[in-house]
Motif scaffolding. Structure first.
Motif, short mmCIF file in Angstrom:
data_model
loop_
_atom_site.label_atom_id
_atom_site.label_comp_id
_atom_site.label_asym_id
_atom_site.label_seq_id
_atom_site.Cartn_x
_atom_site.Cartn_y
_atom_site.Cartn_z
N GLN A 1 0.85 -1.20 0.00
CA GLN A 1 0.00 0.00 0.00
C GLN A 1 0.88 1.25 0.00
OE1 GLN A 1 -3.43 0.85 0.26
NE2 GLN A 1 -3.93 -1.25 -0.32
N ASP A 2 1.92 1.23 0.83
CA ASP A 2 2.82 2.39 0.90
C ASP A 2 3.51 2.61 -0.45
OD1 ASP A 2 2.05 2.60 3.53
OD2 ASP A 2 3.98 1.97 4.36
N LEU A 3 4.00 1.56 -1.06
CA LEU A 3 4.66 1.70 -2.37
C LEU A 3 3.70 2.25 -3.42
CD1 LEU A 3 6.85 -1.49 -2.87
CD2 LEU A 3 7.58 0.79 -2.17
N ALA A 4 2.45 1.87 -3.32
CA ALA A 4 1.46 2.29 -4.32
C ALA A 4 1.23 3.80 -4.30
CB ALA A 4 0.14 1.54 -4.10
N TRP A 5 1.58 4.45 -3.20
CA TRP A 5 1.45 5.92 -3.12
C TRP A 5 2.59 6.62 -3.85
CZ3 TRP A 5 -2.47 8.91 -1.73
CH2 TRP A 5 -3.51 8.35 -0.99
N GLY A 6 3.60 5.90 -4.30
CA GLY A 6 4.73 6.50 -5.00
C GLY A 6 4.25 7.34 -6.17
N GLY A 7 4.73 8.56 -6.25
CA GLY A 7 4.34 9.47 -7.32
C GLY A 7 3.11 10.30 -6.99
N LEU A 8 2.47 10.01 -5.86
CA LEU A 8 1.26 10.74 -5.48
C LEU A 8 1.48 11.65 -4.28
CD1 LEU A 8 -1.27 7.79 -5.83
CD2 LEU A 8 -0.94 9.69 -7.41
N GLU A 9 2.73 11.81 -3.88
CA GLU A 9 3.02 12.57 -2.67
C GLU A 9 2.65 14.05 -2.76
OE1 GLU A 9 6.58 10.72 -0.37
OE2 GLU A 9 6.93 10.44 -2.52
#
Length: 81
Positions: A30-38
């Motif tokens: 889940q944490d990795l999936a936020w990559g690029g959405l910070e």
């Protein structure tokens, strides 16, 4: 909408990880999936602790260092980027 995409991406990452013999938590994916959405409002609306955990997870996997610059062991292989 963003959370739906994050969930779908996390599931795909988890499936890929399992196919490659990684036994990692659903939270990690889940944490990795936020990559690029910070920089998105959805990310900014998360709690400080969630944002911090996600950012650190991504940084460690990319660079082998956390947000404070301390060396950390990534769970995957460094990409060399």
């Amino acid at each position: 909408m963003v959370r739906s995409f994050v969930n779908d991406i996390a599931l795909a990452l988890q499936e890929y990880g399992q196919l490659n013999n990684y036994n990692l938590s659903a939270q990690f994916y889940q944490d990795l999936a936020w990559g690029g959405l910070e920089g998105t409002s959805a990310f900014k609306n998360l709690s400080w602790s969630d944002r911090n955990r996600i950012s650190n997870t991504i940084l460690i996997e990319i660079s082998g260092k956390d947000a404070s610059g301390q060396a950390q062991t990534p769970k995957g292989q460094l990409s060399g980027c």
